[in-house]
Structures are given as C-alpha cells and as structure tokens.
Design a protein around this motif. Structure first.
Motif, PDB file in Angstrom:
ATOM      1  N   ILE A  24      11.712   1.250   3.860  1.00 27.13           N
ATOM      2  CA  ILE A  24      10.712   0.073   4.243  1.00 27.13           C
ATOM      3  C   ILE A  24       9.563   0.781   3.408  1.00 27.13           C
ATOM      4  O   ILE A  24       9.146   0.309   3.047  1.00 27.13           O
ATOM      5  N   THR A  25       9.613   1.736   3.522  1.00 28.36           N
ATOM      6  CA  THR A  25       8.304   2.988   3.066  1.00 28.36           C
ATOM      7  C   THR A  25       8.357   2.808   2.096  1.00 28.36           C
ATOM      8  O   THR A  25       7.005   2.390   0.887  1.00 28.36           O
ATOM      9  N   LYS A  26       9.520   2.872   0.976  1.00 26.25           N
ATOM     10  CA  LYS A  26       9.764   2.940  -0.601  1.00 26.25           C
ATOM     11  C   LYS A  26       8.716   1.216  -1.024  1.00 26.25           C
ATOM     12  O   LYS A  26       8.025   1.013  -1.490  1.00 26.25           O
ATOM     13  N   TYR A  27       9.835   0.766  -0.475  1.00 26.33           N
ATOM     14  CA  TYR A  27       9.118  -1.137  -0.472  1.00 26.33           C
ATOM     15  C   TYR A  27       7.607  -0.856  -0.785  1.00 26.33           C
ATOM     16  O   TYR A  27       6.625  -1.797  -1.597  1.00 26.33           O
ATOM     17  N   LYS A  28       7.169  -0.653   0.896  1.00 25.54           N
ATOM     18  CA  LYS A  28       5.371  -1.227   0.460  1.00 25.54           C
ATOM     19  C   LYS A  28       4.369   0.557  -0.272  1.00 25.54           C
ATOM     20  O   LYS A  28       3.410  -0.555  -0.485  1.00 25.54           O
ATOM     21  N   THR A  29       5.400   0.729  -0.987  1.00 22.71           N
ATOM     22  CA  THR A  29       4.750   1.514  -1.616  1.00 22.71           C
ATOM     23  C   THR A  29       4.736   0.790  -2.733  1.00 22.71           C
ATOM     24  O   THR A  29       3.777   0.735  -3.543  1.00 22.71           O
ATOM     25  N   GLN A  30       5.804   0.149  -3.494  1.00 22.37           N
ATOM     26  CA  GLN A  30       5.717  -0.713  -4.474  1.00 22.37           C
ATOM     27  C   GLN A  30       4.678  -1.557  -4.062  1.00 22.37           C
ATOM     28  O   GLN A  30       4.409  -2.026  -5.413  1.00 22.37           O
ATOM     29  N   ILE A  31       4.424  -2.635  -3.517  1.00 21.38           N
ATOM     30  CA  ILE A  31       3.807  -3.591  -2.592  1.00 21.38           C
ATOM     31  C   ILE A  31       2.188  -3.001  -3.129  1.00 21.38           C
ATOM     32  O   ILE A  31       1.438  -3.839  -3.560  1.00 21.38           O
ATOM     33  N   SER A  32       1.999  -1.983  -2.644  1.00 25.24           N
ATOM     34  CA  SER A  32       0.417  -1.609  -2.219  1.00 25.24           C
ATOM     35  C   SER A  32       0.130  -0.752  -3.872  1.00 25.24           C
ATOM     36  O   SER A  32      -1.049  -1.334  -4.045  1.00 25.24           O
ATOM     37  N   LEU A  33       1.078  -0.092  -4.660  1.00 20.99           N
ATOM     38  CA  LEU A  33       0.475  -0.277  -5.819  1.00 20.99           C
ATOM     39  C   LEU A  33       1.211  -1.515  -6.946  1.00 20.99           C
ATOM     40  O   LEU A  33      -0.319  -1.470  -7.448  1.00 20.99           O
ATOM     41  N   LYS A  34       1.536  -2.328  -6.769  1.00 20.75           N
ATOM     42  CA  LYS A  34       1.096  -3.953  -7.016  1.00 20.75           C
ATOM     43  C   LYS A  34       0.070  -4.679  -7.000  1.00 20.75           C
ATOM     44  O   LYS A  34      -1.321  -4.995  -7.629  1.00 20.75           O
ATOM     45  N   GLU A  35      -0.525  -4.108  -5.071  1.00 25.22           N
ATOM     46  CA  GLU A  35      -2.410  -5.457  -4.849  1.00 25.22           C
ATOM     47  C   GLU A  35      -2.994  -4.191  -5.607  1.00 25.22           C
ATOM     48  O   GLU A  35      -3.785  -4.824  -6.273  1.00 25.22           O
ATOM     49  N   ARG A  36      -2.909  -2.987  -6.386  1.00 23.31           N
ATOM     50  CA  ARG A  36      -3.472  -2.138  -6.754  1.00 23.31           C
ATOM     51  C   ARG A  36      -3.696  -2.957  -8.465  1.00 23.31           C
ATOM     52  O   ARG A  36      -4.839  -3.003  -9.439  1.00 23.31           O
ATOM     53  N   GLU A  37      -2.411  -2.754  -8.596  1.00 19.07           N
ATOM     54  CA  GLU A  37      -3.067  -3.521 -10.436  1.00 19.07           C
ATOM     55  C   GLU A  37      -3.625  -4.980 -10.207  1.00 19.07           C
ATOM     56  O   GLU A  37      -4.411  -4.916 -11.711  1.00 19.07           O
ATOM     57  N   ILE A  38      -3.625  -5.841  -8.685  1.00 19.77           N
ATOM     58  CA  ILE A  38      -4.212  -7.503  -9.165  1.00 19.77           C
ATOM     59  C   ILE A  38      -5.866  -7.145  -8.582  1.00 19.77           C
ATOM     60  O   ILE A  38      -6.367  -7.632  -9.171  1.00 19.77           O
ATOM     61  N   ASP A  39      -5.347  -5.093  -8.176  1.00 18.99           N
ATOM     62  CA  ASP A  39      -8.034  -5.531  -8.059  1.00 18.99           C
ATOM     63  C   ASP A  39      -7.820  -5.441  -9.774  1.00 18.99           C
ATOM     64  O   ASP A  39      -9.035  -4.951  -9.851  1.00 18.99           O
ATOM     65  N   LYS A  40      -6.979  -4.229 -10.629  1.00 17.84           N
ATOM     66  CA  LYS A  40      -8.021  -4.051 -11.400  1.00 17.84           C
ATOM     67  C   LYS A  40      -7.592  -5.570 -12.617  1.00 17.84           C
ATOM     68  O   LYS A  40      -8.209  -4.927 -13.685  1.00 17.84           O
ATOM     69  N   ILE A  41      -6.473  -5.861 -12.258  1.00 14.47           N
ATOM     70  CA  ILE A  41      -6.901  -7.993 -13.196  1.00 14.47           C
ATOM     71  C   ILE A  41      -8.017  -8.096 -12.420  1.00 14.47           C
ATOM     72  O   ILE A  41      -8.846  -8.670 -13.449  1.00 14.47           O
ATOM     73  N   TYR A  42      -8.292  -8.150 -11.734  1.00 17.76           N
ATOM     74  CA  TYR A  42      -9.814  -8.622 -10.643  1.00 17.76           C
ATOM     75  C   TYR A  42     -10.989  -8.490 -11.793  1.00 17.76           C
ATOM     76  O   TYR A  42     -11.578  -9.096 -11.996  1.00 17.76           O
ATOM     77  N   LYS A  43     -10.892  -6.914 -11.456  1.00 22.28           N
ATOM     78  CA  LYS A  43     -12.714  -6.505 -12.385  1.00 22.28           C
ATOM     79  C   LYS A  43     -12.396  -6.937 -13.875  1.00 22.28           C
ATOM     80  O   LYS A  43     -13.214  -6.992 -14.250  1.00 22.28           O
ATOM     81  N   LEU A  44     -10.877  -6.729 -14.806  1.00 25.36           N
ATOM     82  CA  LEU A  44     -11.126  -7.036 -15.804  1.00 25.36           C
ATOM     83  C   LEU A  44     -11.437  -8.373 -16.183  1.00 25.36           C
ATOM     84  O   LEU A  44     -11.970  -8.950 -16.886  1.00 25.36           O
TER      85      LEU A  44
END
Length: 116
Positions: A24-44
């Motif tokens: 579960i921790t591994k999956y939550k880390t993956q989600i967190s990384l994907k959410e950061r990707e989304i934040d980068k796209i918002y910035k772009l």
C-alpha cells in the motif's frame, strides 16, 4: 490448537499484514509522484498561456493546453488504476453508493446493494 500453533498463526498474520502495508505504501508513493507530474503540467499550462499573452500570439496556446489536459487525464486514469490496486490489496471493494466494504460482502450495509 496448541499455544505454539497460535503463536505461529499470529506471526504469519503479522507478516501478511506487514507485506500488505509495504504494498500500500508503494502504491501511495506512486500516486504521489503522479500528482507531482500533474502539478508540473499545470505549471506548463500557465507558462504557455502567459507566454502567449506576452507575445500577443494565441494561435498555438489552444493546442498546447489541449495536449497538456490530455496528459492530465491520462495521469488521472493511471492514479485510478493504482487506487484500484490498493483496494484489492486491502481486500475491499466500493459499492455504487460510495461506501467501501470487505470484498466478499454480499450486500452493502449502507444502501443494501446486492453484489453479484
């Protein structure tokens, strides 16, 4: 059941729970990384719109924003798939009413929905 069998069973259950927590921790880390990707796209997106504003040329911004939004939609789909994996690891499922129940439940305790 003897004392040692109970201890052995308890240790086995603890190991299983620990493995579940690691997954579960591994999956939550993956989600967190994907959410950061989304934040980068918002910035772009913001940079693209602002650059268009500065130049006064808005011809390319619509296509750029559309591509960025498609990227966000794809990442959100990936996040949903990861969340489904978490639900499976937890041995849970979600009812049509939104309540999370144990996977082998026949009826939802909240709305009465029958799981097939």
């Amino acid at each position: 059941m003897s004392f040692f069998d109970k201890v052995k069973q308890g240790a086995s259950e603890a190991a299983k729970k620990a493995q579940q927590t690691v997954e579960i921790t591994k999956y939550k880390t993956q989600i967190s990384l994907k959410e950061r990707e989304i934040d980068k796209i918002y910035k772009l997106i913001g940079e693209s719109v602002y650059t268009s504003y500065l130049t006064g040329d808005y011809t390319q911004v619509e296509a750029n924003v559309k591509d960025f939004c498609q990227g966000i939609a794809q990442i959100n789909q990936e996040i949903s798939e990861i969340e489904q994996k978490i639900t499976e690891v937890k041995n849970e499922k979600e009812c049509v009413c939104g309540k999370v129940v144990v996977a082998d439940t026949k009826f939802c305790s909240s709305c009465g929905h029958h799981f097939v």
